[in-house]
Design a protein around this motif. Structure first.
Motif, short mmCIF file in Angstrom:
data_model
loop_
_atom_site.label_atom_id
_atom_site.label_comp_id
_atom_site.label_asym_id
_atom_site.label_seq_id
_atom_site.Cartn_x
_atom_site.Cartn_y
_atom_site.Cartn_z
N SER A 710 1.36 8.91 3.86
CA SER A 710 -0.15 8.36 3.96
C SER A 710 -1.09 9.57 4.08
O SER A 710 -0.74 10.71 4.42
N ASN A 711 -2.24 9.19 3.55
CA ASN A 711 -3.34 10.41 3.61
C ASN A 711 -4.55 9.30 3.80
O ASN A 711 -4.48 8.20 3.66
N PRO A 712 -5.85 10.32 3.84
CA PRO A 712 -7.00 9.35 4.53
C PRO A 712 -7.41 8.37 3.57
O PRO A 712 -8.13 7.20 3.89
N ARG A 713 -6.87 8.24 2.03
CA ARG A 713 -7.05 7.41 1.22
C ARG A 713 -6.61 5.96 1.65
O ARG A 713 -7.28 5.19 1.01
N TRP A 714 -5.50 5.93 2.53
CA TRP A 714 -5.19 4.63 2.90
C TRP A 714 -6.08 4.07 3.66
O TRP A 714 -5.83 2.64 3.99
N ARG A 715 -7.07 4.48 4.09
CA ARG A 715 -8.10 3.70 4.84
C ARG A 715 -8.99 2.58 3.88
O ARG A 715 -9.49 1.88 4.43
N LYS A 716 -8.58 2.87 2.58
CA LYS A 716 -9.54 1.93 1.61
C LYS A 716 -9.07 0.58 1.45
O LYS A 716 -9.65 -0.36 1.48
N PRO A 717 -7.65 0.39 1.67
CA PRO A 717 -7.20 -1.06 1.77
C PRO A 717 -7.93 -1.94 2.87
O PRO A 717 -7.77 -1.35 3.89
N ASP A 718 -8.17 -3.17 2.64
CA ASP A 718 -8.67 -3.89 3.42
C ASP A 718 -7.57 -5.17 4.04
O ASP A 718 -6.87 -4.85 5.00
N ASP A 719 -7.37 -5.91 3.08
CA ASP A 719 -6.37 -7.12 3.46
C ASP A 719 -5.18 -7.05 2.51
O ASP A 719 -4.09 -7.33 3.08
N GLN A 720 -5.31 -6.58 1.42
CA GLN A 720 -4.26 -6.52 0.31
C GLN A 720 -4.08 -5.32 -0.59
O GLN A 720 -5.40 -4.20 -0.42
N PHE A 721 -3.22 -4.64 -0.88
CA PHE A 721 -3.08 -3.80 -2.03
C PHE A 721 -2.26 -4.14 -3.01
O PHE A 721 -1.35 -4.99 -2.86
N LYS A 722 -2.35 -3.46 -4.25
CA LYS A 722 -1.56 -3.89 -5.27
C LYS A 722 -0.80 -2.74 -5.87
O LYS A 722 -1.48 -1.47 -6.15
N VAL A 723 0.47 -2.78 -6.18
CA VAL A 723 1.46 -1.66 -6.75
C VAL A 723 1.70 -2.03 -7.99
O VAL A 723 2.07 -3.26 -8.46
N SER A 724 1.41 -1.24 -8.99
CA SER A 724 1.73 -1.73 -10.55
C SER A 724 2.50 -0.56 -11.09
O SER A 724 2.34 0.75 -10.63
N PHE A 725 3.68 -0.58 -12.02
CA PHE A 725 4.50 0.22 -12.75
C PHE A 725 4.00 0.04 -14.21
O PHE A 725 4.05 -0.93 -14.55
N VAL A 726 4.18 1.32 -14.94
CA VAL A 726 3.80 1.06 -16.34
C VAL A 726 4.79 1.98 -16.96
O VAL A 726 5.25 3.06 -16.64
N CYS A 727 5.73 1.59 -18.02
CA CYS A 727 6.68 2.33 -18.78
C CYS A 727 5.78 2.69 -20.08
O CYS A 727 5.27 1.85 -20.90
N VAL A 728 5.68 3.80 -20.38
CA VAL A 728 5.21 4.51 -21.67
C VAL A 728 6.34 4.66 -22.82
O VAL A 728 7.02 5.36 -22.59
N GLY A 729 6.26 3.93 -23.58
CA GLY A 729 7.36 3.68 -24.77
C GLY A 729 7.90 2.37 -25.09
O GLY A 729 7.26 1.44 -24.28
N ILE A 730 8.90 2.27 -25.84
CA ILE A 730 9.25 0.99 -26.20
C ILE A 730 10.62 0.74 -26.00
O ILE A 730 11.18 -0.36 -26.23
#
Length: 749
Positions: A710-730
């Motif tokens: 963790s780092n200070p940016r973790w102070r930003k979430p309030d009640d929820q946060f979203k994790v997303s994954f992206v695959c570049v390619g087919i």
């Protein structure tokens, strides 16, 4: 005139002239041709000059040449026993002469005399009070100095030089109301000096004074900076008697005496600040309209010294490289068909570096095909000494950390992602970025997009430095050659000197002694990988069975030792179910066991992940481990934060994704998989991209796990946060994903 001719000939200047005015038609044509071939044309106006129609016709021809190409011709009048006004206004003997001319060219002749009388030249009476000896000495010195400021010889076998010089469009600075300092940058042997000479030859005519100081680094080492200051001032001022007692006095002289002329100065191969301060100084040293061109391998040196534009010299393209190589290897002849393959191998090896094309091409001239093949094989293990030393000069100027980063890139990380190299090398981001910028500024590497690139021969230079550490591969710091790696691992020749080892399974099979790892006590990078899946031809039915092709001989049937210093552990097709029991992965930053037989990584306290700043794990599997408290199908998951959660107790976040192939084709590839953690406002909390090889067709389900402290940016979430994954390619997609927050109370789990 005889005395003037004799003095010019003694100075080595070719002179054409005539002593009488009565010549035939053929001689007159020869005289007019000589005018066209000349650079400096002296017109001697005497009492009887206007009486000769031949002289008047020549004067018309001279002024026509000057008008059509003013940069080529210098026309200087000498007023011997007449004044400029007599010539300009056709008075005295000139007026009398025209009373006797009835030729239709009279108007043209008078106009030519008027123009010539307005030219800057020498008047015998006003210049030396009629002293002919002094008069001749002044004129011959002026002519000599003008001819010395001519084009610089570059050579006959030129390819692409003038085209590159013209592309820079430095003519735009001619007549400017500012002083311009321009930089030319590139690796050793790329042609900076030759291009600078081409620029000089295109530009010198547009300035009042010029100087070309070549090979400054070597000249300074041999003769000192005062020698170069003297040369520069002598070129500009034409003062043979100039004496400079010290560098600081030289700086004062340059600042004081160069002012007043628009100058063009080329300073070739600068490599430190002292040279710049002693020779180029500051733009305010010079008259507006002056141009200073500096070549260097060090971009930062140019940027720090007022270079408003820096031109990077690219290697020759394929067509140019082949043309230059043929000039040296075949003396411009078309190579016979049997030499084509060998020539192509050399062209690929030298990668458009002009010096290498010349050196290697010359060494191949008039040799048999067998000799060509032998020389090419030698180049693979022993690069040409001349090229090696030239390229190594940039490396020698690095500090220890920069040298290590460069050698790691040359041996292991060419074309890899910059961020990935940062993770593996475990250095703070600012320090790595600074050192990487130094390597770029020194023209040793380049960063294209986010990939690190370097020239073939620069890579070979770095690898040769490692080869020279020891004749025994096991006593070198880095190993990458399949022959050397297999020799060390198969025959138990490893030592504590080895810091990094890489083996590409695309080109070889693994048949090694597991005991050999016990001697690799200080190894930090172990990478046994498939560089190109499409070329892997082991005959296995499924890439997930790659481990069956890996033969590691052990007495107990399991691997006993990995160094605790390991930061990168990548072993595609790892053939064991467990990592060594003695292995403490506290230094580990990246773990990639794709296509392996692994069942369990480690247990007990060694299984703690929160001790790391960041770690990536890539291994076979199709299930999200039960340890992840939140799981979802697809590539997005939203996590509700616990009530009254406390940022201060948050250790970090762990994410997991199951990556599955879309089809089984080996033709498609992906370039990366990225994960981002954002709050509901879309602010990025954490993010990472998993580097993939150029052709990493996964073939079967794989699990990617990522942990980020963790780092200070973790102070930003309030009640929820979203994790997303992206695959570049087919060729792959994220089938499932999971996430877990790690708190202090989880340390015992």
């Amino acid at each position: 005139m005889d005395h003037l001719f004799s003095d010019l000939k003694r100075k080595g200047i070719h002179v054409y002239g005539k002593h009488n005015t009565r010549i035939n038609r053929e001689q007159e044509e020869s005289s007019l041709e000589a005018i066209e071939r000349s650079r400096v044309i002296i017109v001697i106006f005497s009492h009887s000059y206007a009486s000769s129609t031949l002289c008047l016709n020549e004067l018309v021809k001279i002024l026509e040449c000057k008008k059509s190409n003013k940069d080529k011709y210098e026309v200087w009048p000498i007023f011997y026993d007449v004044t400029p006004a007599m010539v300009r206004n056709q008075k005295g003997s000139y007026e009398q002469a025209f009373m006797n001319h009835e030729d239709s060219n009279v108007i043209r002749w008078k106009k030519a005399l008027t123009s010539a009388g307005n030219l800057s030249g020498w008047d015998l009476q006003n210049t030396t009070n009629g002293n002919e000896s002094k008069f001749i000495d002044i004129i011959s010195k002026e002519i000599f100095n003008k001819l010395v400021d001519g084009p610089i010889p570059i050579g006959d076998n030129l390819v692409g030089l003038y085209a590159r010089a013209e592309q820079m469009n430095l003519l735009q600075f001619v007549g400017s109301d500012k002083v311009h300092i321009i930089g030319i940058c590139g690796i050793g042997g790329i042609g900076k000096t030759s291009i600078a000479k081409a620029i000089y030859n295109l530009m010198y005519k547009h300035f009042e004074a010029c100087s070309f100081c070549e090979d400054i680094k070597d000249v300074v080492n041999r003769d000192g900076l005062v020698h170069l200051q003297t040369k520069l001032l002598d070129d500009i001022l034409k003062d043979d008697d100039l004496q400079i007692p010290s560098v600081s006095e030289g700086v004062c002289l340059i600042k004081r005496r160069v002012k007043g002329k628009t100058v063009f100065i080329v300073l070739d191969d600068m490599d430190n600040q002292n040279q710049f301060e002693a020779l180029a100084g500051h733009p305010n040293w010079y008259t507006p309209g002056s141009l200073i061109v500096v070549t260097s391998r060090d971009r930062q040196l140019l940027k720090a010294n007022h270079a408003e534009q820096i031109y990077d010299i690219d290697p020759l393209n394929d067509e140019e490289a082949r043309k230059l190589f043929n000039k040296y290897a075949f003396k411009n002849q078309q190579p016979r068909d049997e030499f084509t393959e060998c020539a192509n191998r050399i062209l690929h090896y030298v990668d458009g570096l002009p010096l290498a094309l010349k050196v290697i091409g010359s060494s191949m001239f008039n040799k048999t095909l067998h000799e060509w093949e032998h020389e090419i094989d030698n180049l693979q293990c022993s690069p040409n000494v001349v090229i090696q030393q030239l390229l190594k000069e940039s490396y020698d100027g690095l500090d220890t950390d920069q040298k290590n980063i460069f050698l790691d890139i040359a041996c292991f990380f060419r074309r890899e992602k910059k961020d990935y190299v940062l993770k593996v090398m475990d250095v703070c981001e600012s320090s790595f970025a600074t050192n990487l910028r130094v390597l770029v500024d020194k023209s040793l590497i380049s960063v294209c997009g986010d990939r690190i690139k370097l020239h073939n021969l620069v890579q070979e230079m770095g690898r040769q430095i490692i080869r020279e550490e020891s004749e025994e591969p096991g006593k070198r710091s880095r190993l990458w050659s399949p022959t050397d790696v297999l020799d060390v691992l198969k025959n138990d020749k490893g030592t504590e000197f080895i810091k990094g080892l890489a083996l590409d399974l695309s080109s070889t099979k693994v048949n090694i002694d597991g005991q050999s790892f016990t001697k690799l006590k200080n190894i930090q990078l172990l990478r046994i990988y498939i560089g190109d899946l499409s070329s892997y031809t082991s005959g296995i039915n499924c890439i997930s069975e790659l481990w069956k092709e890996t033969n590691v001989r052990t007495a107990s049937g399991k691997l006993e030792f990995f160094s605790n210093e390991l930061q990168l552990l990548c072993w595609h097709g790892y053939p064991f179910q467990h990592l060594p029991a003695s292995f403490c992965p506290e230094s580990l930053l990246v773990l990639d066991l794709s296509f392996s037989r692994i069942k369990q990584l480690w247990s007990g306290s060694k299984g703690r992940i929160d001790v790391y700043e960041e770690v990536n794990i890539f291994l076979p599997g199709s299930r999200i481990p039960g340890w992840f408290s939140n799981e979802n199908d697809g590539d997005i998951i939203t996590l509700e934060l616990p009530p009254h959660w406390c940022y201060q107790k948050l250790k970090g976040v762990a994410t997991c994704a199951v990556i599955t192939p879309v089809n089984n084709s080996n033709e498609s590839t992906y370039s990366e998989i990225s994960c981002s953690v954002k709050n509901l406002h879309g602010d990025l909390v954490a993010g990472v991209s998993l580097l993939a090889t150029d052709d990493p067709n996964i073939g079967s389900d794989q699990i990617w796990m990522w942990y980020k402290r963790s780092n200070p940016r973790w102070r930003k979430p309030d009640d929820q946060f979203k994790v997303s994954f992206v695959c570049v390619g087919i060729n792959c997609k994220v089938k499932k994903c999971g996430v877990k927050l790690i708190f202090e109370e989880d340390e015992s789990k």
